[in-house]
Design a protein around this motif. Structure first.
Motif, PDB file in Angstrom:
ATOM      1  N   LYS A  10     -58.095  42.392  27.895  1.00  8.58           N
ATOM      2  CA  LYS A  10     -59.400  42.816  28.397  1.00  8.58           C
ATOM      3  C   LYS A  10     -59.381  44.318  28.720  1.00  8.58           C
ATOM      4  O   LYS A  10     -60.328  45.044  28.399  1.00  8.58           O
ATOM      5  N   LEU A  11     -58.295  44.782  29.319  1.00  5.92           N
ATOM      6  CA  LEU A  11     -58.188  46.197  29.672  1.00  5.92           C
ATOM      7  C   LEU A  11     -58.076  47.071  28.421  1.00  5.92           C
ATOM      8  O   LEU A  11     -58.698  48.139  28.346  1.00  5.92           O
ATOM      9  N   LEU A  12     -57.301  46.616  27.442  1.00 10.39           N
ATOM     10  CA  LEU A  12     -57.187  47.375  26.192  1.00 10.39           C
ATOM     11  C   LEU A  12     -58.532  47.468  25.474  1.00 10.39           C
ATOM     12  O   LEU A  12     -58.858  48.502  24.878  1.00 10.39           O
ATOM     13  N   THR A  13     -59.315  46.414  25.535  1.00 12.74           N
ATOM     14  CA  THR A  13     -60.648  46.443  24.940  1.00 12.74           C
ATOM     15  C   THR A  13     -61.498  47.515  25.610  1.00 12.74           C
ATOM     16  O   THR A  13     -62.204  48.279  24.939  1.00 12.74           O
ATOM     17  N   ARG A  14     -61.409  47.596  26.919  1.00 16.36           N
ATOM     18  CA  ARG A  14     -62.173  48.615  27.648  1.00 16.36           C
ATOM     19  C   ARG A  14     -61.687  50.028  27.291  1.00 16.36           C
ATOM     20  O   ARG A  14     -62.492  50.942  27.110  1.00 16.36           O
ATOM     21  N   VAL A  15     -60.370  50.204  27.208  1.00 17.03           N
ATOM     22  CA  VAL A  15     -59.815  51.518  26.857  1.00 17.03           C
ATOM     23  C   VAL A  15     -60.267  51.921  25.455  1.00 17.03           C
ATOM     24  O   VAL A  15     -60.633  53.080  25.215  1.00 17.03           O
ATOM     25  N   ARG A  16     -60.245  50.976  24.552  1.00 10.52           N
ATOM     26  CA  ARG A  16     -60.676  51.271  23.174  1.00 10.52           C
ATOM     27  C   ARG A  16     -62.161  51.625  23.118  1.00 10.52           C
ATOM     28  O   ARG A  16     -62.581  52.459  22.308  1.00 10.52           O
ATOM     29  N   LYS A  17     -62.946  51.017  23.992  1.00 11.98           N
ATOM     30  CA  LYS A  17     -64.367  51.339  24.065  1.00 11.98           C
ATOM     31  C   LYS A  17     -64.546  52.791  24.529  1.00 11.98           C
ATOM     32  O   LYS A  17     -65.331  53.548  23.949  1.00 11.98           O
ATOM     33  N   VAL A  18     -63.789  53.178  25.557  1.00 14.12           N
ATOM     34  CA  VAL A  18     -63.841  54.560  26.047  1.00 14.12           C
ATOM     35  C   VAL A  18     -63.422  55.518  24.934  1.00 14.12           C
ATOM     36  O   VAL A  18     -64.069  56.547  24.699  1.00 14.12           O
ATOM     37  N   LYS A  19     -62.353  55.173  24.249  1.00  6.06           N
ATOM     38  CA  LYS A  19     -61.852  56.013  23.159  1.00  6.06           C
ATOM     39  C   LYS A  19     -62.907  56.171  22.063  1.00  6.06           C
ATOM     40  O   LYS A  19     -63.164  57.283  21.592  1.00  6.06           O
ATOM     41  N   GLY A  20     -63.529  55.073  21.674  1.00  7.19           N
ATOM     42  CA  GLY A  20     -64.555  55.123  20.643  1.00  7.19           C
ATOM     43  C   GLY A  20     -65.745  55.964  21.056  1.00  7.19           C
ATOM     44  O   GLY A  20     -66.269  56.759  20.261  1.00  7.19           O
ATOM     45  N   GLN A  21     -66.153  55.827  22.303  1.00  4.30           N
ATOM     46  CA  GLN A  21     -67.279  56.622  22.787  1.00  4.30           C
ATOM     47  C   GLN A  21     -66.919  58.107  22.856  1.00  4.30           C
ATOM     48  O   GLN A  21     -67.741  58.969  22.538  1.00  4.30           O
ATOM     49  N   SER A  22     -65.686  58.397  23.247  1.00  5.62           N
ATOM     50  CA  SER A  22     -65.238  59.792  23.307  1.00  5.62           C
ATOM     51  C   SER A  22     -65.185  60.408  21.915  1.00  5.62           C
ATOM     52  O   SER A  22     -65.590  61.559  21.714  1.00  5.62           O
ATOM     53  N   LEU A  23     -64.686  59.647  20.966  1.00  4.07           N
ATOM     54  CA  LEU A  23     -64.649  60.146  19.581  1.00  4.07           C
ATOM     55  C   LEU A  23     -66.054  60.362  19.035  1.00  4.07           C
ATOM     56  O   LEU A  23     -66.307  61.330  18.320  1.00  4.07           O
ATOM     57  N   ALA A  24     -66.975  59.462  19.373  1.00  5.63           N
ATOM     58  CA  ALA A  24     -68.360  59.619  18.930  1.00  5.63           C
ATOM     59  C   ALA A  24     -68.981  60.875  19.535  1.00  5.63           C
ATOM     60  O   ALA A  24     -69.714  61.602  18.844  1.00  5.63           O
ATOM     61  N   LEU A  25     -68.666  61.150  20.788  1.00 13.91           N
ATOM     62  CA  LEU A  25     -69.178  62.358  21.428  1.00 13.91           C
ATOM     63  C   LEU A  25     -68.608  63.605  20.751  1.00 13.91           C
ATOM     64  O   LEU A  25     -69.331  64.557  20.452  1.00 13.91           O
ATOM     65  N   GLU A  26     -67.314  63.570  20.491  1.00 12.29           N
ATOM     66  CA  GLU A  26     -66.671  64.706  19.820  1.00 12.29           C
ATOM     67  C   GLU A  26     -67.312  64.953  18.459  1.00 12.29           C
ATOM     68  O   GLU A  26     -67.656  66.093  18.116  1.00 12.29           O
ATOM     69  N   LYS A  27     -67.501  63.892  17.692  1.00 14.79           N
ATOM     70  CA  LYS A  27     -68.108  64.024  16.365  1.00 14.79           C
ATOM     71  C   LYS A  27     -69.534  64.573  16.478  1.00 14.79           C
ATOM     72  O   LYS A  27     -69.941  65.436  15.696  1.00 14.79           O
ATOM     73  N   SER A  28     -70.251  64.076  17.455  1.00 11.36           N
ATOM     74  CA  SER A  28     -71.616  64.539  17.664  1.00 11.36           C
ATOM     75  C   SER A  28     -71.651  66.033  17.982  1.00 11.36           C
ATOM     76  O   SER A  28     -72.466  66.779  17.439  1.00 11.36           O
ATOM     77  N   LEU A  29     -70.739  66.458  18.845  1.00  4.63           N
ATOM     78  CA  LEU A  29     -70.708  67.866  19.249  1.00  4.63           C
ATOM     79  C   LEU A  29     -70.278  68.794  18.116  1.00  4.63           C
ATOM     80  O   LEU A  29     -70.587  69.989  18.145  1.00  4.63           O
ATOM     81  N   GLU A  30     -69.576  68.255  17.132  1.00  5.22           N
ATOM     82  CA  GLU A  30     -69.186  69.064  15.976  1.00  5.22           C
ATOM     83  C   GLU A  30     -70.393  69.398  15.104  1.00  5.22           C
ATOM     84  O   GLU A  30     -70.376  70.369  14.365  1.00  5.22           O
ATOM     85  N   GLY A  31     -71.432  68.589  15.211  1.00  8.27           N
ATOM     86  CA  GLY A  31     -72.667  68.846  14.459  1.00  8.27           C
ATOM     87  C   GLY A  31     -73.632  69.628  15.328  1.00  8.27           C
ATOM     88  O   GLY A  31     -73.230  70.491  16.104  1.00  8.27           O
ATOM     89  N   GLU A  32     -74.890  69.291  15.194  1.00 11.78           N
ATOM     90  CA  GLU A  32     -75.927  69.920  16.002  1.00 11.78           C
ATOM     91  C   GLU A  32     -76.699  68.827  16.722  1.00 11.78           C
ATOM     92  O   GLU A  32     -77.835  68.504  16.356  1.00 11.78           O
ATOM     93  N   PRO A  33     -76.104  68.284  17.771  1.00 10.28           N
ATOM     94  CA  PRO A  33     -76.718  67.135  18.442  1.00 10.28           C
ATOM     95  C   PRO A  33     -77.891  67.525  19.338  1.00 10.28           C
ATOM     96  O   PRO A  33     -78.001  68.667  19.779  1.00 10.28           O
TER      97      PRO A  33
END
Length: 91
Positions: A10-33
């Motif tokens: 359950k904890l690893l699932t939560r960590v992976r969710k945070v990781k995925g959201q962080s990566l999505a934010l990073e990708k978004s910021l690389e463009g013109e969000p």
């Protein structure tokens, strides 16, 4: 067995969710969000981290502070450690 081991998946699932959201934010910021998209993503990351903290903290309090077989001195030391962590987390 510790609450961390018991709740590992359950904890690893939560960590992976945070990781995925962080990566999505990073990708978004690389463009013109759009600012609102960035704010929404930051809010989602904070919520995910808060959920992870809640799960681990609740398990710790129940298993360690709620244990019937610890001394008052041990319980007080645990309380002080939790307070220190919470102060750091809530800065």
């Amino acid at each position: 067995m510790s609450h961390i081991s018991t709740d590992k998946n359950k904890l690893l699932t939560r960590v992976r969710k945070v990781k995925g959201q962080s990566l999505a934010l990073e990708k978004s910021l690389e463009g013109e969000p759009d600012c609102m998209q960035v704010l929404q993503q930051i809010s989602a990351i904070k919520g995910a981290v808060n959920g992870l903290m809640k799960e681990v903290l609740e398990g710790h309090v129940r298993e360690h502070l709620g244990a019937a077989d610890i001394t008052q001195q041990q319980r007080q030391a645990e309380v002080e450690q939790v307070i220190t962590i919470l102060k750091s987390y809530l800065k």
